[in-house]
Design an enzyme around this catalytic site. Sequence first.
Site, PDB file in Angstrom:
ATOM      1  N   ARG A  17      72.567 126.744  -3.908  1.00 23.42           N
ATOM      2  CA  ARG A  17      72.084 127.851  -2.842  1.00 23.42           C
ATOM      3  C   ARG A  17      71.052 127.520  -1.761  1.00 23.42           C
ATOM      4  O   ARG A  17      70.420 128.248  -1.524  1.00 23.42           O
ATOM      5  CB  ARG A  17      71.548 128.978  -3.650  1.00 23.42           C
ATOM      6  CG  ARG A  17      70.363 128.854  -4.382  1.00 23.42           C
ATOM      7  CD  ARG A  17      69.724 129.916  -4.863  1.00 23.42           C
ATOM      8  NE  ARG A  17      68.802 129.586  -5.998  1.00 23.42           N
ATOM      9  CZ  ARG A  17      67.986 130.158  -6.777  1.00 23.42           C
ATOM     10  NH1 ARG A  17      67.741 131.449  -6.562  1.00 23.42           N
ATOM     11  NH2 ARG A  17      67.337 129.355  -7.522  1.00 23.42           N
ATOM     12  N   ASP A  31      63.655 119.147 -12.328  1.00 18.29           N
ATOM     13  CA  ASP A  31      64.451 119.415 -10.899  1.00 18.29           C
ATOM     14  C   ASP A  31      63.353 120.372 -10.180  1.00 18.29           C
ATOM     15  O   ASP A  31      64.106 120.441  -8.907  1.00 18.29           O
ATOM     16  CB  ASP A  31      65.858 119.990 -11.099  1.00 18.29           C
ATOM     17  CG  ASP A  31      66.048 121.350 -11.896  1.00 18.29           C
ATOM     18  OD1 ASP A  31      65.172 121.245 -12.936  1.00 18.29           O
ATOM     19  OD2 ASP A  31      66.239 122.305 -11.263  1.00 18.29           O
TER      20      ASP A  31
HETATM   21  P1  AMP Z   1      66.370 127.117 -10.422  1.00 20.80           P
HETATM   22  O1  AMP Z   1      66.361 127.775 -11.731  1.00 20.80           O
HETATM   23  O2  AMP Z   1      66.217 128.053  -9.216  1.00 20.80           O
HETATM   24  O3  AMP Z   1      65.685 125.796 -10.115  1.00 20.80           O
HETATM   25  O4  AMP Z   1      68.153 126.625 -10.146  1.00 20.80           O
HETATM   26  C1  AMP Z   1      68.697 125.823 -11.297  1.00 20.80           C
HETATM   27  C2  AMP Z   1      69.899 125.318 -10.255  1.00 20.80           C
HETATM   28  O5  AMP Z   1      70.940 126.206 -10.341  1.00 20.80           O
HETATM   29  C3  AMP Z   1      69.907 124.721  -8.970  1.00 20.80           C
HETATM   30  O6  AMP Z   1      70.772 123.781  -8.850  1.00 20.80           O
HETATM   31  C4  AMP Z   1      70.304 125.660  -7.940  1.00 20.80           C
HETATM   32  O7  AMP Z   1      70.859 125.376  -6.913  1.00 20.80           O
HETATM   33  C5  AMP Z   1      71.351 126.674  -8.958  1.00 20.80           C
HETATM   34  N1  AMP Z   1      71.483 127.986  -8.506  1.00 20.80           N
HETATM   35  C6  AMP Z   1      70.473 128.655  -8.840  1.00 20.80           C
HETATM   36  N2  AMP Z   1      71.070 130.121  -8.317  1.00 20.80           N
HETATM   37  C7  AMP Z   1      72.225 129.901  -7.724  1.00 20.80           C
HETATM   38  C8  AMP Z   1      73.091 130.715  -7.183  1.00 20.80           C
HETATM   39  N3  AMP Z   1      72.796 132.081  -6.684  1.00 20.80           N
HETATM   40  N4  AMP Z   1      74.132 130.282  -6.495  1.00 20.80           N
HETATM   41  C9  AMP Z   1      74.243 128.779  -6.654  1.00 20.80           C
HETATM   42  N5  AMP Z   1      73.578 127.995  -7.376  1.00 20.80           N
HETATM   43  C10 AMP Z   1      72.455 128.545  -7.739  1.00 20.80           C
HETATM   44 MG    MG Z   2      65.330 125.068  -8.707  1.00 16.81          MG
END
Ligand code: AMP
Ligand code: MG
Length: 515
Positions: free
Chosen positions: A93, A258
């Site tokens: 995103r 990450d």
């Molecule tokens: P995060 O927990 O925010 O670090 O996100 C973990 C993974 O999920 C990352 O690769 C983000 O890009 C993906 N991600 C989180 N929310 C979304 C969303 N709404 N749409 C697409 N990918 C998402």
């Molecule tokens: Mg992240």
Amino acid sequence: MTVFGATPLHHSYRELGEQFYSDQLPTPVAAPGLIRLNDALAEQLNLSVAALETDEALLALAGNAVPEGICPIATVYAGHQFGGWNPQLGDGRAILLGEVLAKDGKRYDIQLKGPGQTPYSRMGDGRSPLGPVLREYIVSEAMAALGIPTTRALAAVTTGEIVFRESAQPGAILTRVAQSHIRIGTMQYFSARDDVESVQALADYVIERHYQDAVEKIIKDTGTDPYSALLTCVVEAQARLIAQWMAVGFIHGVMNTDNMLLCGETVDYGPCAFMDAYNPNKVFSSIDTQGRYAYANQAEIGRWNVSWLAQALLPLMADEQDEAISKAEVILGNYIVIFTETYQQLFAEKLGFAQSHLSENNSSPNTVVENNAEVHQLSVELLQLMATAKSDYTLTFRTLTDYLAPEGERHFLNKLMTLPDTFQDWLQRWQALLAKHNVDRATAHTLMLNKNPSYIPRNHLIAAAIEQASQHQDFGLFNQMVDVLARPFEYREENKIFAMPPQPEEEVKQTFCGT
Ligand code: AMP
Ligand code: MG
């Protein structure tokens, strides 16, 4: 003139090679509307505020138009999430528009967060609800004002579209700025595929972009190889960063590999929060049921995370694996030393002791260590008292600051907070120790005023600002918070509510991922 300044954006990361990204245009939205532009940051980045205020810029910030010469990409990475390995993540995103050269001579990423799906979106919609965008804007800018390395918020816009989560919410897009978005997980992605060539290309790129001078110095001083030097730099940056978080009572909440940037900036303000009442075991994230990322666990998790960077760099650090491992062990062993030194120094300063006080009169190194240990013991005892009394973290340190202030300059002591009787003995010992090290009250007071903020982004106020904006399209509280938090050490009576802890019924117990 283009939207992002007189020169087009740079694409040095894209030039690294196709394995690092996918070309990806943002998906246009229904009705872009500007929430806020960060003029001060724009200026630091060499961007024209006038150009950013145009309708053309609004379209670019919403992803409805891509200015000429810009090649947007989604980058690929992997990572350990809550300890579990995920071999395929990426900007699901987020889309990187390109890089600008800022006034400080450094290169900064300009990224849209919430601009639609990418090849890495998995089941997600690639969008952001308004709430997480406002939260990230407020908290990341507050961190910057506190002097803690962080990604920044250049702009926030509404999309005029609805995003579905637990409920229907207005959509928004944040323009995020970072020294780079390269993560420990980016290295892990290539390492896990045994693609040593890409690990090396990425490591060379990170050295050149972030650590050129430091790496050269380490090589000159120690004769080591560039990749061990890079690991040394990242280990130091992470150790210092986490000590700085802890000194202001910050809980990151989702310290997955990450979400750790190699440049050493804080990133991913999802389920994060600043603590109100001090509790070392405090967890905010709704999905962190094991308490993995609790306040007091953060240093150890940081060490675990950098050990994965070491793992990825091993093949570059020496021809023989055994030699590479022993080099990595020495460097990783330094993590806790640097963390502890930084942590103790920050807490000493919070109590009015500058390093110069503790190493005065050409004292021997042993005396300096003893002096530091004595002050550290005092801060440990304070934290124990605070945990028992459930004292508000920020308010306690700011009230202690007031304790040394002249009568007429006290805004906190006995006004916003009364120090519990259980603190009396500690207060005596604190003052005795200041006297022992010849620190006069005025000097300690000035130092403490610059180290103990009056304002942190209080969770209950963030929740209120998000509610006003989401329910009533009222950005008043959001804007006020951003303005007040830009000067966290300058107390003003009219901004008193921003210094106050929540009433019990206002308390926010959990925060959710920015999904
Ligand atoms: P995060 O927990 O925010 O670090 O996100 C973990 C993974 O999920 C990352 O690769 C983000 O890009 C993906 N991600 C989180 N929310 C979304 C969303 N709404 N749409 C697409 N990918 C998402
Ligand atoms: Mg992240």
